[in-house]
Design an enzyme around this catalytic site. Sequence first.
Site, PDB file in Angstrom:
ATOM      1  N   ASP A 159       1.253   5.143  -0.287  1.00  0.00           N
ATOM      2  CA  ASP A 159       0.513   7.050   0.276  1.00  0.00           C
ATOM      3  C   ASP A 159       1.056   7.880  -0.318  1.00  0.00           C
ATOM      4  O   ASP A 159       1.261   7.991   0.088  1.00  0.00           O
ATOM      5  CB  ASP A 159       0.242   6.567   1.941  1.00  0.00           C
ATOM      6  CG  ASP A 159      -0.742   5.725   2.677  1.00  0.00           C
ATOM      7  OD1 ASP A 159      -1.989   5.716   2.227  1.00  0.00           O
ATOM      8  OD2 ASP A 159      -0.280   5.153   3.580  1.00  0.00           O
ATOM      9  N   HIS A 195       0.957  -1.410  -0.112  1.00  0.00           N
ATOM     10  CA  HIS A 195      -0.270  -0.102  -0.387  1.00  0.00           C
ATOM     11  C   HIS A 195       0.795   1.145  -0.221  1.00  0.00           C
ATOM     12  O   HIS A 195       1.478   1.615   0.681  1.00  0.00           O
ATOM     13  CB  HIS A 195      -1.032  -0.658   1.336  1.00  0.00           C
ATOM     14  CG  HIS A 195      -2.046   1.463   1.260  1.00  0.00           C
ATOM     15  ND1 HIS A 195      -3.166   1.333   0.597  1.00  0.00           N
ATOM     16  CD2 HIS A 195      -2.037   2.013   1.770  1.00  0.00           C
ATOM     17  CE1 HIS A 195      -3.859   2.091   1.118  1.00  0.00           C
ATOM     18  NE2 HIS A 195      -3.304   3.233   1.677  1.00  0.00           N
ATOM     19  N   HIS A 220      -2.613   4.723  -3.446  1.00  0.00           N
ATOM     20  CA  HIS A 220      -3.686   5.553  -2.564  1.00  0.00           C
ATOM     21  C   HIS A 220      -3.457   6.865  -3.077  1.00  0.00           C
ATOM     22  O   HIS A 220      -1.979   7.694  -2.735  1.00  0.00           O
ATOM     23  CB  HIS A 220      -3.903   4.956  -1.201  1.00  0.00           C
ATOM     24  CG  HIS A 220      -4.987   5.614  -0.530  1.00  0.00           C
ATOM     25  ND1 HIS A 220      -4.461   5.408   1.006  1.00  0.00           N
ATOM     26  CD2 HIS A 220      -5.664   6.486  -0.792  1.00  0.00           C
ATOM     27  CE1 HIS A 220      -6.157   7.123   1.422  1.00  0.00           C
ATOM     28  NE2 HIS A 220      -6.324   6.972   0.754  1.00  0.00           N
ATOM     29  N   GLY A 256      -0.490   0.500   8.705  1.00  0.00           N
ATOM     30  CA  GLY A 256       1.259   0.887   8.834  1.00  0.00           C
ATOM     31  C   GLY A 256       1.771   0.493   9.877  1.00  0.00           C
ATOM     32  O   GLY A 256       2.201   0.002  10.072  1.00  0.00           O
ATOM     33  N   SER A 257       1.660   1.199  11.212  1.00  0.00           N
ATOM     34  CA  SER A 257       2.045   1.253  12.608  1.00  0.00           C
ATOM     35  C   SER A 257       2.059  -0.285  12.863  1.00  0.00           C
ATOM     36  O   SER A 257       3.367  -0.541  13.081  1.00  0.00           O
ATOM     37  CB  SER A 257       1.867   2.264  13.418  1.00  0.00           C
ATOM     38  OG  SER A 257       0.293   2.745  13.044  1.00  0.00           O
ATOM     39  N   ASP A 282      -8.867   1.555   6.033  1.00  0.00           N
ATOM     40  CA  ASP A 282      -6.969   2.156   6.224  1.00  0.00           C
ATOM     41  C   ASP A 282      -7.738   2.769   6.899  1.00  0.00           C
ATOM     42  O   ASP A 282      -7.927   3.902   7.295  1.00  0.00           O
ATOM     43  CB  ASP A 282      -6.816   2.599   4.454  1.00  0.00           C
ATOM     44  CG  ASP A 282      -5.483   3.455   4.329  1.00  0.00           C
ATOM     45  OD1 ASP A 282      -4.952   2.949   5.325  1.00  0.00           O
ATOM     46  OD2 ASP A 282      -5.251   3.670   4.098  1.00  0.00           O
ATOM     47  N   GLY A 283      -6.484   2.073   8.429  1.00  0.00           N
ATOM     48  CA  GLY A 283      -6.168   3.167   9.530  1.00  0.00           C
ATOM     49  C   GLY A 283      -6.338   3.208  10.661  1.00  0.00           C
ATOM     50  O   GLY A 283      -7.419   2.502  11.325  1.00  0.00           O
ATOM     51  N   GLY A 284      -5.479   2.653  11.213  1.00  0.00           N
ATOM     52  CA  GLY A 284      -5.673   2.485  12.847  1.00  0.00           C
ATOM     53  C   GLY A 284      -5.803   1.134  12.868  1.00  0.00           C
ATOM     54  O   GLY A 284      -6.756   0.691  13.825  1.00  0.00           O
ATOM     55  N   GLY A 338      -3.555  11.642   5.878  1.00  0.00           N
ATOM     56  CA  GLY A 338      -2.854  12.303   6.231  1.00  0.00           C
ATOM     57  C   GLY A 338      -1.341  11.486   7.221  1.00  0.00           C
ATOM     58  O   GLY A 338      -0.328  12.167   6.461  1.00  0.00           O
ATOM     59  N   PHE A 339      -1.608  11.127   7.912  1.00  0.00           N
ATOM     60  CA  PHE A 339      -0.648  10.586   9.289  1.00  0.00           C
ATOM     61  C   PHE A 339      -0.791   8.811   9.010  1.00  0.00           C
ATOM     62  O   PHE A 339      -2.003   8.797   9.244  1.00  0.00           O
ATOM     63  CB  PHE A 339      -0.325  11.419   9.776  1.00  0.00           C
ATOM     64  CG  PHE A 339      -0.513  12.631   9.446  1.00  0.00           C
ATOM     65  CD1 PHE A 339       0.655  13.212   9.184  1.00  0.00           C
ATOM     66  CD2 PHE A 339      -2.170  14.097  10.094  1.00  0.00           C
ATOM     67  CE1 PHE A 339       1.030  14.874   9.701  1.00  0.00           C
ATOM     68  CE2 PHE A 339      -1.695  14.914   9.559  1.00  0.00           C
ATOM     69  CZ  PHE A 339      -0.538  15.372   9.374  1.00  0.00           C
ATOM     70  N   GLY A 340      -0.006   8.192   9.425  1.00  0.00           N
ATOM     71  CA  GLY A 340       0.353   6.811   9.756  1.00  0.00           C
ATOM     72  C   GLY A 340      -0.320   7.577  11.315  1.00  0.00           C
ATOM     73  O   GLY A 340       0.055   8.160  12.063  1.00  0.00           O
ATOM     74  N   GLY A 341      -0.252   5.819  12.087  1.00  0.00           N
ATOM     75  CA  GLY A 341      -0.443   6.272  13.668  1.00  0.00           C
ATOM     76  C   GLY A 341      -1.587   7.062  14.389  1.00  0.00           C
ATOM     77  O   GLY A 341      -1.544   7.513  15.361  1.00  0.00           O
TER      78      GLY A 341
HETATM   79  C1  DX5 Z   1      -3.168   7.583   6.215  1.00  0.00           C
HETATM   80  C2  DX5 Z   1      -3.142   6.164   5.371  1.00  0.00           C
HETATM   81  C3  DX5 Z   1      -2.345   5.779   5.689  1.00  0.00           C
HETATM   82  C4  DX5 Z   1      -1.562   5.297   6.949  1.00  0.00           C
HETATM   83  C5  DX5 Z   1      -2.175   4.124   7.532  1.00  0.00           C
HETATM   84  O1  DX5 Z   1      -3.679   9.061   5.540  1.00  0.00           O
HETATM   85  O2  DX5 Z   1      -3.826   6.369   3.674  1.00  0.00           O
HETATM   86  O3  DX5 Z   1      -2.654   4.248   5.224  1.00  0.00           O
HETATM   87  O4  DX5 Z   1      -0.163   5.254   6.382  1.00  0.00           O
HETATM   88  O5  DX5 Z   1      -1.451   3.904   8.892  1.00  0.00           O
HETATM   89  P1  DX5 Z   1      -1.818   3.470  10.116  1.00  0.00           P
HETATM   90  O6  DX5 Z   1      -1.536   1.783  10.068  1.00  0.00           O
HETATM   91  O7  DX5 Z   1      -0.945   3.351  11.306  1.00  0.00           O
HETATM   92  O8  DX5 Z   1      -3.084   4.147  10.234  1.00  0.00           O
HETATM   93 ZN    ZN Z   2      -4.042   4.705   3.280  1.00  0.00          ZN
END
Ligand code: DX5
Ligand code: ZN
Length: 216
Positions: free
Chosen positions: A34, A32, A65, A196-197, A174-176, A141-144
């Site tokens: 981003d 994936h 994405h 991601g995280s 996708d996300g958290g 916008g952000f991971g984690g």
């Molecule tokens: C957020 C991204 C995600 C992000 C997921 O905008 O689209 O793909 O990297 O990261 P985690 O799994 O840490 O929420």
């Molecule tokens: Zn994503």
Amino acid sequence: MIKIAPSILSADFSRLGEHIKELEAYGADMIHIDVMDGMFVPNISFGIPVIKSIRKLTKLPFDVHLMIEEPSRYIEDFVKAGADIITVHYETDRHIDRTINYIKSFGVKAAVALNPATPVALIKHLISNLDMVLIMTVNPGFGGQKYIEYCLDKVKEVRTLSDKYNKKLLIQVDGGIDEVNIREVVSGGANVIVAGSAVFKNGEIEKNMKALRAAI
Ligand code: DX5
Ligand code: ZN
């Protein structure tokens, strides 16, 4: 079969090549990727040259994405860089139907992503023509970030539409997503899990991938 799509946004970019190899070795189903433009989302990640250079490292599908405004401007470039699935956000495109067909005209898979507050009903008529729907479970916008509970209802809504109009539809979240909530999104109907995280935490990709699989 539930697919896991690790997000390389959480990778250590100084070791990106090694990470891609590890993800492949430890059972990732796709990568994936981003892409963020600092306009649609308040962050800038990476783009076409990075995708091109990691393309030669793996045969795994690249799930791109796009968190960018007016994504149709760049579809051809992402196809050439090696994308297998291209996801555009409903919120970024005034002619989403046209863009979906445009993506498919290159022979790659097309997907639409919805921000947490964007209703599923808006894409009802697109479902039969889509390869995948991405339900964001955080604001992009952000991971984690922390998983937003109410998005689970939207996953279930997409599942209902898919049962009716497109049984082959991939339903991505996708996300958290982590070992704690992965089970509930899968029960709700998701079949492609972005993480991601949860995949990269403590640099223990093998252990983390196993824990996610076990938690499904
Ligand atoms: C957020 C991204 C995600 C992000 C997921 O905008 O689209 O793909 O990297 O990261 P985690 O799994 O840490 O929420
Ligand atoms: Zn994503």
